[in-house]
Scaffold this motif. Sequence first.
Motif, PDB file in Angstrom:
ATOM      1  N   ILE A   1     -45.029  18.079  43.418  1.00  0.00           N
ATOM      2  CA  ILE A   1     -45.098  19.153  42.427  1.00  0.00           C
ATOM      3  C   ILE A   1     -46.540  19.403  42.002  1.00  0.00           C
ATOM      4  O   ILE A   1     -46.977  20.554  41.860  1.00  0.00           O
ATOM      5  N   SER A   2     -47.297  18.337  41.828  1.00  0.00           N
ATOM      6  CA  SER A   2     -48.709  18.487  41.468  1.00  0.00           C
ATOM      7  C   SER A   2     -49.461  19.265  42.544  1.00  0.00           C
ATOM      8  O   SER A   2     -50.276  20.149  42.238  1.00  0.00           O
ATOM      9  N   LEU A   3     -49.178  18.950  43.810  1.00  0.00           N
ATOM     10  CA  LEU A   3     -49.812  19.663  44.920  1.00  0.00           C
ATOM     11  C   LEU A   3     -49.440  21.141  44.900  1.00  0.00           C
ATOM     12  O   LEU A   3     -50.295  22.020  45.073  1.00  0.00           O
ATOM     13  N   LEU A   4     -48.159  21.432  44.682  1.00  0.00           N
ATOM     14  CA  LEU A   4     -47.700  22.819  44.693  1.00  0.00           C
ATOM     15  C   LEU A   4     -48.310  23.618  43.545  1.00  0.00           C
ATOM     16  O   LEU A   4     -48.670  24.784  43.705  1.00  0.00           O
ATOM     17  N   LEU A   5     -48.428  22.996  42.393  1.00  0.00           N
ATOM     18  CA  LEU A   5     -49.038  23.680  41.249  1.00  0.00           C
ATOM     19  C   LEU A   5     -50.500  24.001  41.520  1.00  0.00           C
ATOM     20  O   LEU A   5     -51.029  25.006  41.041  1.00  0.00           O
ATOM     21  N   SER A   6     -51.138  23.149  42.307  1.00  0.00           N
ATOM     22  CA  SER A   6     -52.544  23.369  42.636  1.00  0.00           C
ATOM     23  C   SER A   6     -52.715  24.365  43.782  1.00  0.00           C
ATOM     24  O   SER A   6     -53.546  25.271  43.715  1.00  0.00           O
ATOM     25  N   ALA A   7     -51.900  24.220  44.831  1.00  0.00           N
ATOM     26  CA  ALA A   7     -52.069  25.051  46.032  1.00  0.00           C
ATOM     27  C   ALA A   7     -51.465  26.439  45.881  1.00  0.00           C
ATOM     28  O   ALA A   7     -51.905  27.381  46.533  1.00  0.00           O
ATOM     29  N   ARG A   8     -50.431  26.577  45.051  1.00  0.00           N
ATOM     30  CA  ARG A   8     -49.728  27.845  44.856  1.00  0.00           C
ATOM     31  C   ARG A   8     -49.325  28.487  46.193  1.00  0.00           C
ATOM     32  O   ARG A   8     -49.770  29.588  46.538  1.00  0.00           O
ATOM     33  N   PRO A   9     -48.486  27.813  46.978  1.00  0.00           N
ATOM     34  CA  PRO A   9     -48.067  28.386  48.265  1.00  0.00           C
ATOM     35  C   PRO A   9     -47.180  29.609  48.071  1.00  0.00           C
ATOM     36  O   PRO A   9     -46.579  29.800  47.012  1.00  0.00           O
ATOM     37  N   ASP A  10     -47.106  30.433  49.106  1.00  0.00           N
ATOM     38  CA  ASP A  10     -46.236  31.608  49.086  1.00  0.00           C
ATOM     39  C   ASP A  10     -44.803  31.245  49.434  1.00  0.00           C
ATOM     40  O   ASP A  10     -43.878  32.015  49.149  1.00  0.00           O
ATOM     41  N   LEU A  11     -44.624  30.093  50.070  1.00  0.00           N
ATOM     42  CA  LEU A  11     -43.308  29.730  50.579  1.00  0.00           C
ATOM     43  C   LEU A  11     -43.205  28.222  50.720  1.00  0.00           C
ATOM     44  O   LEU A  11     -44.181  27.548  51.048  1.00  0.00           O
ATOM     45  N   LEU A  12     -41.998  27.697  50.476  1.00  0.00           N
ATOM     46  CA  LEU A  12     -41.686  26.296  50.747  1.00  0.00           C
ATOM     47  C   LEU A  12     -40.584  26.242  51.793  1.00  0.00           C
ATOM     48  O   LEU A  12     -39.730  27.126  51.847  1.00  0.00           O
ATOM     49  N   ALA A  13     -40.602  25.204  52.615  1.00  0.00           N
ATOM     50  CA  ALA A  13     -39.539  25.002  53.602  1.00  0.00           C
ATOM     51  C   ALA A  13     -39.163  23.527  53.595  1.00  0.00           C
ATOM     52  O   ALA A  13     -40.016  22.664  53.827  1.00  0.00           O
ATOM     53  N   PHE A  14     -37.899  23.248  53.298  1.00  0.00           N
ATOM     54  CA  PHE A  14     -37.398  21.878  53.271  1.00  0.00           C
ATOM     55  C   PHE A  14     -36.265  21.736  54.284  1.00  0.00           C
ATOM     56  O   PHE A  14     -35.491  22.673  54.495  1.00  0.00           O
ATOM     57  N   SER A  15     -36.162  20.559  54.885  1.00  0.00           N
ATOM     58  CA  SER A  15     -35.078  20.337  55.841  1.00  0.00           C
ATOM     59  C   SER A  15     -34.351  19.040  55.532  1.00  0.00           C
ATOM     60  O   SER A  15     -34.924  18.095  54.984  1.00  0.00           O
ATOM     61  N   ALA A  16     -33.068  19.025  55.893  1.00  0.00           N
ATOM     62  CA  ALA A  16     -32.231  17.829  55.755  1.00  0.00           C
ATOM     63  C   ALA A  16     -31.204  17.853  56.872  1.00  0.00           C
ATOM     64  O   ALA A  16     -30.498  18.850  57.051  1.00  0.00           O
ATOM     65  N   THR A  17     -31.141  16.783  57.628  1.00  0.00           N
ATOM     66  CA  THR A  17     -30.182  16.686  58.728  1.00  0.00           C
ATOM     67  C   THR A  17     -28.922  15.938  58.307  1.00  0.00           C
ATOM     68  O   THR A  17     -27.805  16.372  58.584  1.00  0.00           O
ATOM     69  N   LEU A  18     -29.093  14.819  57.629  1.00  0.00           N
ATOM     70  CA  LEU A  18     -27.953  13.998  57.222  1.00  0.00           C
ATOM     71  C   LEU A  18     -27.333  14.545  55.943  1.00  0.00           C
ATOM     72  O   LEU A  18     -28.037  14.850  54.975  1.00  0.00           O
ATOM     73  N   SER A  19     -26.005  14.655  55.934  1.00  0.00           N
ATOM     74  CA  SER A  19     -25.307  15.260  54.793  1.00  0.00           C
ATOM     75  C   SER A  19     -25.581  14.523  53.489  1.00  0.00           C
ATOM     76  O   SER A  19     -25.610  15.132  52.416  1.00  0.00           O
ATOM     77  N   GLU A  20     -25.802  13.200  53.568  1.00  0.00           N
ATOM     78  CA  GLU A  20     -26.045  12.446  52.335  1.00  0.00           C
ATOM     79  C   GLU A  20     -27.380  12.800  51.686  1.00  0.00           C
ATOM     80  O   GLU A  20     -27.634  12.426  50.535  1.00  0.00           O
ATOM     81  N   ASN A  21     -28.242  13.517  52.414  1.00  0.00           N
ATOM     82  CA  ASN A  21     -29.531  13.905  51.846  1.00  0.00           C
ATOM     83  C   ASN A  21     -29.522  15.308  51.244  1.00  0.00           C
ATOM     84  O   ASN A  21     -30.534  15.749  50.694  1.00  0.00           O
ATOM     85  N   ARG A  22     -28.388  16.002  51.356  1.00  0.00           N
ATOM     86  CA  ARG A  22     -28.318  17.351  50.787  1.00  0.00           C
ATOM     87  C   ARG A  22     -28.482  17.310  49.271  1.00  0.00           C
ATOM     88  O   ARG A  22     -29.164  18.151  48.681  1.00  0.00           O
ATOM     89  N   ASP A  23     -27.870  16.322  48.622  1.00  0.00           N
ATOM     90  CA  ASP A  23     -27.974  16.226  47.164  1.00  0.00           C
ATOM     91  C   ASP A  23     -29.417  16.023  46.720  1.00  0.00           C
ATOM     92  O   ASP A  23     -29.857  16.609  45.724  1.00  0.00           O
ATOM     93  N   SER A  24     -30.172  15.190  47.463  1.00  0.00           N
ATOM     94  CA  SER A  24     -31.565  14.967  47.075  1.00  0.00           C
ATOM     95  C   SER A  24     -32.375  16.248  47.237  1.00  0.00           C
ATOM     96  O   SER A  24     -33.314  16.502  46.479  1.00  0.00           O
ATOM     97  N   GLY A  25     -31.988  17.078  48.211  1.00  0.00           N
ATOM     98  CA  GLY A  25     -32.651  18.367  48.378  1.00  0.00           C
ATOM     99  C   GLY A  25     -32.380  19.292  47.202  1.00  0.00           C
ATOM    100  O   GLY A  25     -33.287  19.962  46.694  1.00  0.00           O
ATOM    101  N   GLU A  26     -31.123  19.324  46.751  1.00  0.00           N
ATOM    102  CA  GLU A  26     -30.776  20.164  45.602  1.00  0.00           C
ATOM    103  C   GLU A  26     -31.491  19.684  44.341  1.00  0.00           C
ATOM    104  O   GLU A  26     -31.996  20.490  43.548  1.00  0.00           O
ATOM    105  N   LEU A  27     -31.542  18.370  44.154  1.00  0.00           N
ATOM    106  CA  LEU A  27     -32.243  17.825  42.984  1.00  0.00           C
ATOM    107  C   LEU A  27     -33.722  18.190  43.015  1.00  0.00           C
ATOM    108  O   LEU A  27     -34.327  18.494  41.978  1.00  0.00           O
TER     109      LEU A  27
END
Length: 300
Positions: free
Chosen positions: A214-240
């Motif tokens: 979050i600190s990096l994003l606040l500094s860099a101010r990107p136009d877009l983020l891209a996150f990936s998750a393959t295992l279903s058990e990691n979907r919740d961590s992505g939402e959080l």
Amino acid sequence: MEQQFGQWLRYYRKKNRMSQKQVAQVLGVGQTTIANYENNSRFPDQQKLVALAELFDASLDRILGVRANTDAIPDSERRDPEKPLSPKEMISSILGGRDLEAWEKVERSVKSGVPMKEIYLRSLEPLLIMTGELWAEGSISVAEEHIISHAVEGFMERLRTCYPGVPPSDKLCICATVPGESHSIGIRMLRDLLEQAGWRAFFLGDKVPTDQLISLLLSARPDLLAFSATLSENRDSGELLIHRLRREAPLARIPVILGGRAFEEGREGLKDLSACKVAGSLAEGLLIAEELVQYKVYSP
């Protein structure tokens, strides 16, 4: 993208004097699906994209409405494009200890002028999809899945040296896997293709603590983020992670692409995540990237 995918599909369909019904019959879908493709309310999966390219005898780049960056390939090195190895053939070569054979086939495509994106979409992405399916059904072991993944990573590193760099624009995308997710090839492919499309794109992996991200994003101010998750058990961590980002005012409206099997399978449950879209394929991810950054994210 120079035009939306739907406009290009309509152009090629009419150029080939085909009706929506005829195209639908070839793809094995209803006419309404083709109409939805053409008005950009739906997007075809990888298999149907390849089928459309073959139907219209066009490259995936042309079907998607972009130009290939192959100007730096000398005419003396160009060859007639040849049919790539099928995913099954590539898996057989890699597991048979003949990954060099598979790479030489890929390299011949490079020298014939095939753009990186087409190699990723027609060869490497289908290879990864089939590998995941074979592992899920128990046809290959975890060790064999790792062998294939390692080979693909090697192909990607070589491909990055085969294509000239594209002068970057001011568009910035930060790519990462969600916390706890170790499968990263798909998101790294997206990073590579965004770079080829002129983006500044960075891959962070999965080891960056959320607070530091979050600190990096606040500094860099990107136009877009891209996150990936393959295992279903990691979907919740992505939402959080998304909810945590949204609590920061400057990041509240930043567009996010969510990719990987976990997000694809849980697509319906992600509708309440603001400014997020699920990409079911690399091609869809690229189109979403262009679509999501059409509006200004940050206030002056």
